[in-house]
Design a protein around this motif. Sequence first.
Motif, PDB file in Angstrom:
ATOM      1  N   ALA A 147       0.811  -1.202   0.000  1.00 23.05           N
ATOM      2  CA  ALA A 147       0.000   0.000   0.000  1.00 23.05           C
ATOM      3  C   ALA A 147       0.855   1.267   0.000  1.00 23.05           C
ATOM      4  N   PRO A 148       1.834   1.386   0.909  1.00 21.36           N
ATOM      5  CA  PRO A 148       2.603   2.633   0.914  1.00 21.36           C
ATOM      6  C   PRO A 148       3.370   2.859  -0.379  1.00 21.36           C
ATOM      7  N   VAL A 149       3.983   1.795  -0.900  1.00 20.71           N
ATOM      8  CA  VAL A 149       4.797   1.968  -2.103  1.00 20.71           C
ATOM      9  C   VAL A 149       3.913   2.351  -3.293  1.00 20.71           C
ATOM     10  N   LEU A 156       1.197   3.952  -3.166  1.00 19.05           N
ATOM     11  CA  LEU A 156       0.720   5.324  -3.006  1.00 19.05           C
ATOM     12  C   LEU A 156       1.760   6.348  -3.450  1.00 19.05           C
TER      13      LEU A 156
END
Lengths: 315, 257, 271
Positions: free
Chosen positions: B20-22, B24
């Motif tokens: 998820a973070p990457v 985003l």
Amino acid sequence: MIEARNITKRFGDFTALDHVSVDVPTGSLTALLGPSGSGKSTLLRVIAGLDRPDAGTVSLDGDDVTGRPPQKRGVGFVFQHYAAFKHMTVQENVGFGLEVRRRPRAEIVKRVDELLELVQLKGLAKRYPAQLSGGQRQRMGLARALAVDPKVLLLDEPFGALDARVRKELRAWLRRLHDETHTTTVIVTHDQEEAMEVADRVVVMNGGHIEQVAPPRELYDAPANEFVMSFVGPVNRLGDTYIRPHDVELSLEPNGATQEAMVERLVHLGFEVRAELVRDDGEELSVQLTREQTDALELAEGQIVYVRPTRQTVF
Amino acid sequence: MGRYLLRCGALGYLAVLLLAPVGLVFYRAFEHGFWPAWHAIASPDAMHALKLTLVAAAIAVPANMVFGILCALAIVRYRVPGFRLVNALVDLPLALSPVVVGLSLLLLYGRNGWLGGHNVLFATPAIVLATIFVSLPFVVREVVPVLREIGTEQEQAASTLGASGFEIFRRITLPSIRWAVAYGVVLTTARALGEYGAVRVVSGNIVGQTETTTLFVANRYQDFETQAAYAASIVLALIAVVTLLLMNRLRPKEETR
Amino acid sequence: MAARAEALPLPRSWPSGGAALAVAFSTAYLSLIVLLPIAALVWATHAHASWQAVSSPQAVAALKLTVLVSLGVAVFQAIAGTAVAWTLVRDSFPGQSVVNALIDLPFALPTIVTSLTLLALYGPRSPVGVDAAFTRWAILLALLFVTLPFVVRTVQPVLVELDREMEDAAASLGASTFAIFRRVVLPNIVPAILSGVALAFARAVGEFGSVVLVSGNVPFRTEVASVYILGRIESGDPAGAAAVSVVLLGIALVVLLGIGAIRRRATRHDG
């Protein structure tokens, strides 16, 4: 001619070889036979220069090579686990020794071809070791060692990692090869049958010493001591007397020189039958008979028989 | 049932933590379209930073490769008394904070340091030294177990066939460890390109001069130029993805060998 | 005994120039690149008699926070990492190889980019409405991210190598699935878990790049040791920085020694 003189080799506080001297005549096929830990492999590695002895000298054809690294000894060495160069094809493996000697391309190709023919790997020249069976890998190992025309060929338990059938095949094949090439050969083995079958001289080793050096037949018939006697074949030990299982005569009637015994167990091994007997003095005795003999005597378990050794050895 | 629970738990953990973070960041970088991101990356400062990062890696990676191979050989093949200490210390850069690494270099090459006064600090040499330090163990760590596993039989065979020490190394040992070396080099490169803490301490962090790409990302972010920060992050992340692909291409070969 | 002596890996019999070169070069290189700077650090701490700088309340708070959070992270990874490794080795599902590849992402991704990615998702503009930035939770998240591969990658190969027959044997003797895991599998992978945990702990204690932007660096609350050191350096107090650095160096060395001991014990087991 390989002459090893007073070789001593220690690993830590374990003495692998203790003042061992041995000669290997030119053109012979000599076996170093002994149990594991007897020092036979170490002796071979000392001859090859792979291990450096703590004391003693090695000479090849009268040439003292003790201080020489393996590269400069002109020996061929065959390893138990093949030591195949995994990243090279069969022909690259076999040609390696010639290539590092900077021989001309054409000569290498020709020689590799001859050797692959000799070891019957011609169709597999472009394969990698991982694509070969154990027996094929070891034939490649042999071809690789022979490619450089070694003065002596040294084999360290070469068939030890192979299954029984392939081992028998390769043994016979090695013997034929030696009869053709007459390269001075030393083979290390812990299998007395292999040593007897392949070699014309057997050096029996035990605990870092040499127990006896003799042709196979003499070794079996006239062992120098009890170790050799029991290592080269099955033996019954009765007090200080040693009797081979096939040197016992069985009859159903006593005749003065015989002793009473009971058949405790009969083991049928095809043509051969092994009878486990207990003598009336309580000593156990294993006797080897043919099927005909067993049938003629109508032997059965629990039966009383009379035994007489036809030949016995006392050390 | 337990198996599905475990699977969902493990995959969910990975998704929340990694994916998820990457994902985003990719979204944020291109939030305003492709061109703003492109202009941020193509700016002279960004290009200079990228060049500096590549120069540092181009020196550190080959140096650590040569060291890695020789050190692994020394550890596995030659039993020198006291070399076990070297074996233990090789891993130190993995366990040590990059800021501590930076400070150590600062103290060694600083004005009052033992090797002070050579214009090392706040310039390219310091960045290179810091990069070499932090990426030093990877090749050694990959090569040592492979060397142990292949054993010495092939090398002994080559020696009985007449190959010299160097020939044995070049024709037998090196080909046997090449995948481990390649894998180690990939890890070294990833670490060299991505180093931030140690470089931040020793580089002086001067925009357009001693600013590497990781410094560029941090500086732009702190200056609220998030667009530029995200765009440069994408460059680094893409390098990371390539690294990842290479790592996975190389690893199976290790296992089947 | 005798057979074992023959099977010993033999040292090379012939001294070669190559051996001397390899030993000399790697010793010199390691000394110049790693040992000399470390020696300078230790010497500087000693020379400035800056030991008391370690006990300044701010330094103590930073060290305490760092060690505690790192311990938490390490323990959590022991469980989560083992579960992930198990899923990758023993389970099979579509896309497994992609997931397997993703495990290395934290190794490949520069830490500063990690910082940004975490801020993007769990920061002020979070699309999921979780704003953890500048809290201890943010530190925890960052450290979980960067230490993820350690336990997975140390346990995974051991699980692959683990003899399935042992588990079959235990099952044939009537052991339940849980009993098999606890009594047969776990004892075999514990050394791997421990060394993975130790590596993860060391990494967490020293972590800087992924933490520096997300933690907010509030002294006594969200300032970790490495960030504290940087603060000391940038405010012209290298002595204070060196003192805390030596503590981190000590932790790193202890962890490395611990891993060495674990490995030696594990290999003794195998023999």
